[in-house]
Design a protein around this motif. Structure first.
Motif, PDB file in Angstrom:
ATOM      1  N   PHE A   1      53.148  50.684  10.760  1.00 37.17           N
ATOM      2  CA  PHE A   1      53.754  50.886   9.385  1.00 37.17           C
ATOM      3  C   PHE A   1      52.657  52.246   8.914  1.00 37.17           C
ATOM      4  CE2 PHE A   1      53.592  50.095   4.770  1.00 37.17           C
ATOM      5  CZ  PHE A   1      55.052  49.847   4.585  1.00 37.17           C
ATOM      6  N   ALA A   2      51.759  52.011   8.875  1.00 31.87           N
ATOM      7  CA  ALA A   2      50.666  53.429   8.546  1.00 31.87           C
ATOM      8  C   ALA A   2      51.200  54.584   9.250  1.00 31.87           C
ATOM      9  CB  ALA A   2      49.285  52.985   8.382  1.00 31.87           C
ATOM     10  N   ASP A   3      51.436  54.427  10.523  1.00 30.62           N
ATOM     11  CA  ASP A   3      51.812  55.582  11.458  1.00 30.62           C
ATOM     12  C   ASP A   3      52.960  56.141  11.067  1.00 30.62           C
ATOM     13  OD1 ASP A   3      51.017  57.253  13.696  1.00 30.62           O
ATOM     14  OD2 ASP A   3      52.824  56.237  14.811  1.00 30.62           O
ATOM     15  N   ASP A   4      54.280  55.125  10.461  1.00 25.85           N
ATOM     16  CA  ASP A   4      55.389  55.694  10.228  1.00 25.85           C
ATOM     17  C   ASP A   4      55.322  56.264   9.025  1.00 25.85           C
ATOM     18  OD1 ASP A   4      56.953  54.530  12.127  1.00 25.85           O
ATOM     19  OD2 ASP A   4      57.064  52.554  11.244  1.00 25.85           O
ATOM     20  N   TYR A   5      54.398  56.084   7.886  1.00 25.90           N
ATOM     21  CA  TYR A   5      54.303  57.032   6.736  1.00 25.90           C
ATOM     22  C   TYR A   5      53.648  58.270   7.106  1.00 25.90           C
ATOM     23  CZ  TYR A   5      55.291  53.124   3.386  1.00 25.90           C
ATOM     24  OH  TYR A   5      55.841  52.517   2.418  1.00 25.90           O
ATOM     25  N   ARG A   6      52.678  58.045   7.939  1.00 26.56           N
ATOM     26  CA  ARG A   6      51.829  59.566   8.540  1.00 26.56           C
ATOM     27  C   ARG A   6      53.126  60.343   9.067  1.00 26.56           C
ATOM     28  NH1 ARG A   6      48.869  57.411  11.836  1.00 26.56           N
ATOM     29  NH2 ARG A   6      47.144  56.957  10.783  1.00 26.56           N
ATOM     30  N   LYS A   7      54.014  59.820   9.658  1.00 29.19           N
ATOM     31  CA  LYS A   7      55.011  60.922  10.360  1.00 29.19           C
ATOM     32  C   LYS A   7      55.878  61.359   9.155  1.00 29.19           C
ATOM     33  CE  LYS A   7      55.258  58.365  14.776  1.00 29.19           C
ATOM     34  NZ  LYS A   7      55.971  57.503  15.480  1.00 29.19           N
ATOM     35  N   LEU A   8      56.206  60.407   8.263  1.00 29.42           N
ATOM     36  CA  LEU A   8      56.965  60.891   6.802  1.00 29.42           C
ATOM     37  C   LEU A   8      56.385  62.009   6.187  1.00 29.42           C
ATOM     38  CD1 LEU A   8      58.643  57.569   5.767  1.00 29.42           C
ATOM     39  CD2 LEU A   8      59.836  59.573   6.255  1.00 29.42           C
ATOM     40  N   LYS A   9      54.996  61.696   5.828  1.00 32.98           N
ATOM     41  CA  LYS A   9      54.317  62.554   4.911  1.00 32.98           C
ATOM     42  C   LYS A   9      53.867  63.793   5.684  1.00 32.98           C
ATOM     43  CE  LYS A   9      50.165  62.787   1.892  1.00 32.98           C
ATOM     44  NZ  LYS A   9      50.891  63.406   0.984  1.00 32.98           N
ATOM     45  N   ALA A  10      53.916  63.984   7.142  1.00 35.49           N
ATOM     46  CA  ALA A  10      53.857  65.183   7.689  1.00 35.49           C
ATOM     47  C   ALA A  10      55.119  66.177   7.463  1.00 35.49           C
ATOM     48  CB  ALA A  10      53.664  64.813   9.427  1.00 35.49           C
ATOM     49  N   ARG A  11      56.005  65.369   7.414  1.00 38.84           N
ATOM     50  CA  ARG A  11      57.396  66.291   7.078  1.00 38.84           C
ATOM     51  C   ARG A  11      57.893  66.600   5.718  1.00 38.84           C
ATOM     52  NH1 ARG A  11      62.197  63.208   8.901  1.00 38.84           N
ATOM     53  NH2 ARG A  11      63.338  65.088   8.834  1.00 38.84           N
ATOM     54  N   PHE A  12      57.320  65.503   4.799  1.00 33.76           N
ATOM     55  CA  PHE A  12      57.507  65.595   3.237  1.00 33.76           C
ATOM     56  C   PHE A  12      56.054  65.451   2.710  1.00 33.76           C
ATOM     57  CE2 PHE A  12      61.169  64.027   5.476  1.00 33.76           C
ATOM     58  CZ  PHE A  12      62.077  64.857   5.366  1.00 33.76           C
TER      59      PHE A  12
END
Length: 306
Positions: A269-280
């Protein structure tokens, strides 16, 4: 009117899935998924206090601020009537929800933003009818006026499924002179249950309300359902500041039929957030929704707090 500190901070947490935590972890029965009746019960009040303090402790440990939503997602007239509440009792419940968070806030040495949580009039997964803008303003105005008369810092409309209800809520908040955040939910294809694309919904609401919301969020969908709806080149994505995702990758229809809680994996879950925040990178208000608990928010906080 308070300047919202989450607009200028690199990270603000939120709490997680309050209702699923109360039901599946605390063993509390919540008919209609309504948590606000717990405010009238000493044990229920204590359970809510423990719930919120756990999240505030994570934020304090990691030096982040936190937005805490009042336990009032169902505290609007239709749902309250089903739970036997008249208008007077309902107003009292909304005020008690703010008071509980004021009590929590005084025990933590971090920014704790209190948000009056406004839920949809109908089913957040399968709305049967869609109100007009004026109907939505009139319907939600009583709850929003109540929050405006408390020490809540803003109101957040969560799990919204359509454009007219969002614009009506904004009209009510503007009349009450309280800041407002709009949080839509999306299906597995990244579209609102109404069928509108997320970007189209945000652009329409901003156009129809002169950009009045403080910002937008998405909640009650898995990060992998949210990501395809976002376009880093689109101007509207700059208005999206927060995510409160579900732990489960199941669709809304599948979640409705599920008999056990799908908690997902907090690290993933945290890794998914990390990927989102890297783009946005403008996504700075981060927390959880259905199926998430303190472990998911803990993992997210650890991923971004350094």
């Amino acid at each position: 009117m308070m300047q919202l500190p989450q607009l200028d901070a690199p990270l603000f947490l939120t709490d997680g899935g309050a209702e699923t935590t109360l039901v599946f972890d605390d063993g509390i029965d919540l008919p209609d998924f309504a948590a606000f009746p717990l405010l009238d019960d000493a044990d229920g009040h204590a359970a809510l206090t423990r719930y919120f303090e756990r999240y505030a402790s994570i934020a304090e440990r990691d030096g982040a601020g936190i937005v805490l939503e009042t336990a009032t997602w169902r505290a609007n007239p239709d749902w309250a009537t089903r739970r036997g509440y008249d208008g007077k009792r309902l107003e009292a419940a909304n005020r008690k929800a703010v008071d509980l968070l004021l009590d929590v806030r005084q025990r933590f040495a971090i920014p704790v933003v209190i948000s009056g949580c406004v839920g949809p009039r109908g089913d957040a997964y399968r709305p049967k009818t869609i109100m007009s803008r004026d109907e939505a303003r009139d319907y939600h105005s009583t709850q929003i006026r109540t929050f405006a008369d408390t020490q809540a810092d803003l109101v957040t409309a969560m799990t919204l499924t359509n454009i007219p209800e969002a614009t009506g809520i904004i009209d009510a908040a503007r009349e009450a002179e309280v800041p407002v955040v709009i949080s839509f939910t999306v299906e597995t294809d990244g579209r609102l249950p109404s069928g509108d694309a997320l970007g189209d919904a945000i652009q329409a609401v901003d156009r129809d309300t002169d950009g009045h919301p403080a910002y937008y969020m998405v909640n009650c969908a898995h990060p992998t359902h949210i990501a395809p709806a976002l376009d880093p080149e689109a101007a509207w994505t700059k208005r999206l500041r927060g995510i409160r995702a579900n732990a489960s990758k199941l669709s809304h229809a599948e979640l409705d039929e599920a008999e056990v809680l799908d908690r997902g994996d907090p690290a993933e879950f945290a890794d998914d957030y990390r990927k989102l925040k890297a783009r946005f990178p403008q996504l700075t208000v981060l927390g959880g929704c259905c199926g998430t608990d303190h472990r998911h928010v803990d993992a997210v906080s650890a991923a971004f707090s350094g």
